[in-house]
Design a protein around this motif. Sequence first.
Motif, short mmCIF file in Angstrom:
data_model
loop_
_atom_site.label_atom_id
_atom_site.label_comp_id
_atom_site.label_asym_id
_atom_site.label_seq_id
_atom_site.Cartn_x
_atom_site.Cartn_y
_atom_site.Cartn_z
N ILE A 1 0.84 -1.19 0.00
CA ILE A 1 0.00 0.00 0.00
C ILE A 1 0.89 1.25 0.00
O ILE A 1 2.02 1.23 0.48
CB ILE A 1 -0.94 -0.03 1.21
CG1 ILE A 1 -2.09 0.95 0.99
CG2 ILE A 1 -0.21 0.28 2.50
CD1 ILE A 1 -3.26 0.69 1.91
N TRP B 1 -2.02 -3.68 6.67
CA TRP B 1 -3.36 -3.32 6.25
C TRP B 1 -4.16 -4.56 5.86
O TRP B 1 -3.58 -5.59 5.53
CB TRP B 1 -3.33 -2.35 5.07
CG TRP B 1 -2.66 -1.04 5.38
CD1 TRP B 1 -1.33 -0.82 5.58
CD2 TRP B 1 -3.29 0.23 5.51
NE1 TRP B 1 -1.08 0.51 5.84
CE2 TRP B 1 -2.27 1.18 5.80
CE3 TRP B 1 -4.61 0.67 5.41
CZ2 TRP B 1 -2.55 2.53 5.98
CZ3 TRP B 1 -4.88 2.02 5.59
CH2 TRP B 1 -3.87 2.93 5.88
N GLN C 1 -6.79 -5.82 3.03
CA GLN C 1 -7.44 -5.52 1.75
C GLN C 1 -8.74 -6.30 1.69
O GLN C 1 -8.74 -7.53 1.63
CB GLN C 1 -6.55 -5.89 0.57
CG GLN C 1 -7.23 -5.67 -0.78
CD GLN C 1 -6.32 -5.96 -1.95
OE1 GLN C 1 -5.24 -5.38 -2.06
NE2 GLN C 1 -6.73 -6.87 -2.82
N ARG D 1 -11.75 3.36 9.59
CA ARG D 1 -10.38 3.01 9.22
C ARG D 1 -10.28 2.47 7.80
O ARG D 1 -9.20 2.08 7.36
CB ARG D 1 -9.80 2.00 10.21
CG ARG D 1 -9.80 2.51 11.65
CD ARG D 1 -9.11 1.58 12.61
NE ARG D 1 -7.66 1.61 12.45
CZ ARG D 1 -6.81 1.05 13.32
NH1 ARG D 1 -7.28 0.44 14.40
NH2 ARG D 1 -5.51 1.13 13.13
N VAL E 1 -9.16 -0.80 1.54
CA VAL E 1 -8.22 -1.26 2.56
C VAL E 1 -8.63 -0.73 3.92
O VAL E 1 -9.24 0.35 4.03
CB VAL E 1 -6.77 -0.83 2.23
CG1 VAL E 1 -6.28 -1.53 0.97
CG2 VAL E 1 -6.68 0.67 2.07
N GLY F 1 -7.17 -0.10 7.96
CA GLY F 1 -6.00 -0.10 8.82
C GLY F 1 -5.44 1.29 9.02
O GLY F 1 -6.13 2.29 8.80
N PRO F 2 -4.15 1.35 9.40
CA PRO F 2 -3.22 0.23 9.58
C PRO F 2 -3.17 -0.27 11.01
O PRO F 2 -3.67 0.37 11.92
CB PRO F 2 -1.89 0.88 9.20
CG PRO F 2 -2.04 2.30 9.71
CD PRO F 2 -3.48 2.66 9.52
N TRP F 3 -2.52 -1.44 11.15
CA TRP F 3 -2.25 -2.01 12.47
C TRP F 3 -0.74 -2.16 12.63
O TRP F 3 -0.02 -2.43 11.66
CB TRP F 3 -2.94 -3.36 12.62
CG TRP F 3 -4.40 -3.19 12.95
CD1 TRP F 3 -4.98 -3.18 14.18
CD2 TRP F 3 -5.46 -2.99 12.01
NE1 TRP F 3 -6.34 -2.97 14.07
CE2 TRP F 3 -6.66 -2.85 12.75
CE3 TRP F 3 -5.52 -2.90 10.62
CZ2 TRP F 3 -7.90 -2.64 12.16
CZ3 TRP F 3 -6.75 -2.68 10.01
CH2 TRP F 3 -7.92 -2.56 10.78
N ALA G 1 -3.66 -7.15 12.95
CA ALA G 1 -4.18 -7.07 11.58
C ALA G 1 -4.95 -8.32 11.20
O ALA G 1 -5.98 -8.25 10.52
CB ALA G 1 -3.02 -6.85 10.61
N SER H 1 2.76 -2.05 4.09
CA SER H 1 3.01 -0.74 3.47
C SER H 1 4.44 -0.71 2.94
O SER H 1 5.27 -1.55 3.28
CB SER H 1 2.82 0.37 4.50
OG SER H 1 3.67 0.17 5.60
#
Length: 281
Positions: A204, A211, A213, A233, A250, A252-254, A260, A280
């Motif tokens: 990403i 993330w 998807q 998110r 998408v 997130g992020p975690w 995740a 990412s």
Amino acid sequence: MRSALILGVFSLLAACSTFGGGRSGGAIPVVNDPAPIVSGTMRPYQVRGRWYTPKEQPDYEEVGMASWYGDAFNGRPTSTGERFNMHELTAAHKTLPLPGLVEVTNLENGRRVVVRVNDRGPFVDGRIIDLSRGAAQELGMISQGVGRVRVRYLGQAPRLGGGVVLQQAEARPSRTPPASQPVPYAVAAAAPPPAPVAAPSPPITQVGGVWVQAGAFADQRAARRIAERLGDRATVQPVNSGGRELYRVVVGPWDDATAAESARQAVVARGYADALLISSR
């Protein structure tokens, strides 16, 4: 004549305890031959580090958020051993006896259904019940994905079925008919969410974290609607696949893969079985 009438009434009540689900003209089912509570579902259990203790709750009534699940679990066994049919009026609850009956009211439009609770869940913060697709459609919740509801426990479920539509009112308070008139029935005609298309899953573009998807879609507006359903998110990112522009949803992020993965499972439970983790750049 009197004896025959009494026998007829008891026959009608017995029939109410075994129907498989549908419309009953607004009558809550009377259960004369309840299915036994599945003992294995009443033991304390742990999910993602949190303990849950099922118990008898005859006065249970709660207001909160409901979600729904469908294709990803269709045909799989539920906690009671019954097969999940996403078109029937069923639900999952974290602690009520299984199988049981609850009345669910959509507080946004007044629609009410009785559903058969035969599974455990939802294990997402802020959700009090997870409805089958069929129940969510009757309540007018398909397009929103979640909705504010009141859940009231009715007792043990019959050996078969128990789901019933109680009321389907238009979600237009200004046009509600007077109390002396019957409430009109209006079946929700929401279409199922669009299926994702085959798409690449490159890293990403945003920086940092892992993330989820949910999918990639050809229709940008559909992708945006799905992102709105998946919460604050979720975002939409254009991606190029063989010269064709797609729109990737998408979430997130975690900071770590464990968190995740929990989020990915929650996305799968919302009906996106192909959800995957991506990192990412």
